[in-house]
Design a protein around this motif. Sequence first.
Motif, short mmCIF file in Angstrom:
data_model
loop_
_atom_site.label_atom_id
_atom_site.label_comp_id
_atom_site.label_asym_id
_atom_site.label_seq_id
_atom_site.Cartn_x
_atom_site.Cartn_y
_atom_site.Cartn_z
N TYR A 227 0.83 -1.20 0.00
CA TYR A 227 0.00 0.00 0.00
C TYR A 227 0.87 1.26 0.00
O TYR A 227 1.88 1.34 0.69
CB TYR A 227 -0.92 0.03 1.21
N THR A 228 0.41 2.25 -0.75
CA THR A 228 1.04 3.57 -0.72
C THR A 228 0.30 4.45 0.29
O THR A 228 -0.75 4.08 0.82
CB THR A 228 1.00 4.21 -2.11
N MET A 229 0.84 5.62 0.54
CA MET A 229 0.25 6.52 1.53
C MET A 229 -1.18 6.93 1.19
O MET A 229 -2.05 6.92 2.06
CB MET A 229 1.13 7.77 1.68
N PRO A 230 -1.51 7.29 -0.07
CA PRO A 230 -2.91 7.64 -0.37
C PRO A 230 -3.89 6.51 -0.09
O PRO A 230 -5.02 6.77 0.36
CB PRO A 230 -2.86 8.00 -1.86
N ILE A 231 -3.50 5.26 -0.36
CA ILE A 231 -4.41 4.14 -0.07
C ILE A 231 -4.64 4.03 1.42
O ILE A 231 -5.77 3.84 1.89
CB ILE A 231 -3.84 2.82 -0.63
N MET A 232 -3.57 4.14 2.20
CA MET A 232 -3.72 4.03 3.65
C MET A 232 -4.58 5.15 4.21
O MET A 232 -5.40 4.93 5.11
CB MET A 232 -2.33 4.04 4.31
N VAL A 233 -4.42 6.35 3.67
CA VAL A 233 -5.25 7.47 4.14
C VAL A 233 -6.71 7.25 3.75
O VAL A 233 -7.63 7.56 4.52
CB VAL A 233 -4.72 8.80 3.56
N SER A 234 -6.95 6.68 2.57
CA SER A 234 -8.34 6.43 2.13
C SER A 234 -9.02 5.38 3.00
O SER A 234 -10.25 5.33 3.05
CB SER A 234 -8.35 5.98 0.68
N LEU A 235 -8.24 4.55 3.69
CA LEU A 235 -8.81 3.52 4.55
C LEU A 235 -9.03 3.99 5.98
O LEU A 235 -9.53 3.24 6.81
CB LEU A 235 -7.88 2.28 4.56
N LEU A 236 -8.66 5.24 6.27
CA LEU A 236 -8.82 5.79 7.63
C LEU A 236 -10.25 6.30 7.82
O LEU A 236 -10.49 7.49 8.02
CB LEU A 236 -7.82 6.91 7.88
N ARG A 237 -11.19 5.41 7.80
CA ARG A 237 -12.59 5.81 7.94
C ARG A 237 -13.18 5.38 9.28
O ARG A 237 -14.35 5.60 9.55
CB ARG A 237 -13.42 5.22 6.80
N GLY A 238 -12.38 4.72 10.09
CA GLY A 238 -12.88 4.28 11.39
C GLY A 238 -13.84 3.12 11.26
O GLY A 238 -14.05 2.54 10.20
N ASP A 239 -14.47 2.77 12.36
CA ASP A 239 -15.45 1.69 12.34
C ASP A 239 -16.83 2.25 11.98
O ASP A 239 -16.98 3.42 11.63
CB ASP A 239 -15.48 0.96 13.69
N ILE A 240 -17.86 1.43 12.11
CA ILE A 240 -19.20 1.85 11.69
C ILE A 240 -19.84 2.82 12.68
O ILE A 240 -20.87 3.41 12.39
CB ILE A 240 -20.11 0.63 11.50
N TYR A 241 -19.23 2.98 13.85
CA TYR A 241 -19.83 3.84 14.87
C TYR A 241 -19.20 5.23 14.92
O TYR A 241 -19.88 6.21 15.20
CB TYR A 241 -19.70 3.18 16.25
N LYS A 242 -17.90 5.32 14.63
CA LYS A 242 -17.23 6.59 14.84
C LYS A 242 -16.02 6.72 13.92
O LYS A 242 -15.29 5.75 13.71
CB LYS A 242 -16.78 6.73 16.30
N THR A 243 -15.82 7.89 13.37
CA THR A 243 -14.64 8.20 12.59
C THR A 243 -13.74 9.13 13.39
O THR A 243 -14.19 10.19 13.84
CB THR A 243 -15.02 8.87 11.25
N GLU A 244 -12.50 8.74 13.57
CA GLU A 244 -11.54 9.53 14.34
C GLU A 244 -10.91 10.57 13.41
O GLU A 244 -9.93 10.31 12.72
CB GLU A 244 -10.47 8.63 14.95
N TYR A 245 -11.51 11.75 13.40
CA TYR A 245 -11.05 12.78 12.47
C TYR A 245 -9.67 13.29 12.80
O TYR A 245 -8.91 13.67 11.90
CB TYR A 245 -12.05 13.95 12.45
N GLY A 246 -9.32 13.31 14.07
CA GLY A 246 -7.97 13.75 14.43
C GLY A 246 -6.92 12.84 13.84
O GLY A 246 -5.89 13.31 13.32
#
Length: 281
Positions: A227-246
Amino acid sequence: MKGMRATTNLTKTGIYIVCIFLSVLSIFPFWVMFMNATRSTFEIQQNSIGLVPSKFLLSNWEILQGKTFDPIVGFVNSMLVSTGATLCAVYFSSLTAYALVAYSWKLRQPFFTFIMAVMMIPTQVSGIGFYQFMYRIGWTNSLWPLIIPATATPAMVFFMRQYLMASLSLDIVDSARIDGSREFHTFNRIILPIMKPAMATQAIFTFVFNWNRLFEPLILLTDGDKYTMPIMVSLLRGDIYKTEYGAVYLGLSMTVLPLFIVYFALSKHIIAGVALGALKE
């Protein structure tokens, strides 16, 4: 006389104000992103624009480590792809542009027209065929398909050709041939130094483009170690309950930092190229 000086000073002041405003406007989104990387999800949800750092940087880092985001793996893969693609694109595009300017051959203009026509084809149109071809030769889950095709970059060929037509004197090439210099030696030792400002400019754009590429890596790479950095960032969506925006902002900040380093490392060559063009008659 005094009135003319006052008008000149007022004009300069207005130019400075506009330049400062545009600079602040350009830096502002990055500043907000870096500040949000130090804030908690609750603070971001309450106020999405923060101008001062907070105290949640370490906690965001811990959240980031608990996800699929591996900054070392992503950084290494993105650096390999971006550096390799940039070197291939800059060198071979410069070589192609040199062939279009320094040599007179029958199909030169049709070949250049074909290169321009390729620029009109969107990447998404050829995505399925490109994936099928990479699958048949066994290059899926490999970084090579993201590097080797960058050798053919029509837009860069066009830019380099226009630069050479304005800055290269064919008498230099003829003199090198008379002195017994071989063609590749002439290109590597004489032509490339002349093209250094143009190469630096295109290197910045190409590096940024390949660093931010998401479409091709997303369809070719399924192994987490590739994985490259953009793919890893695109997967940072958190679980179904909460997205950690920080944590998301922290991942974005880590993705952007290398681009700043590359730009500041090569920006002096762009300025030198602008100054050279201003002095050229």
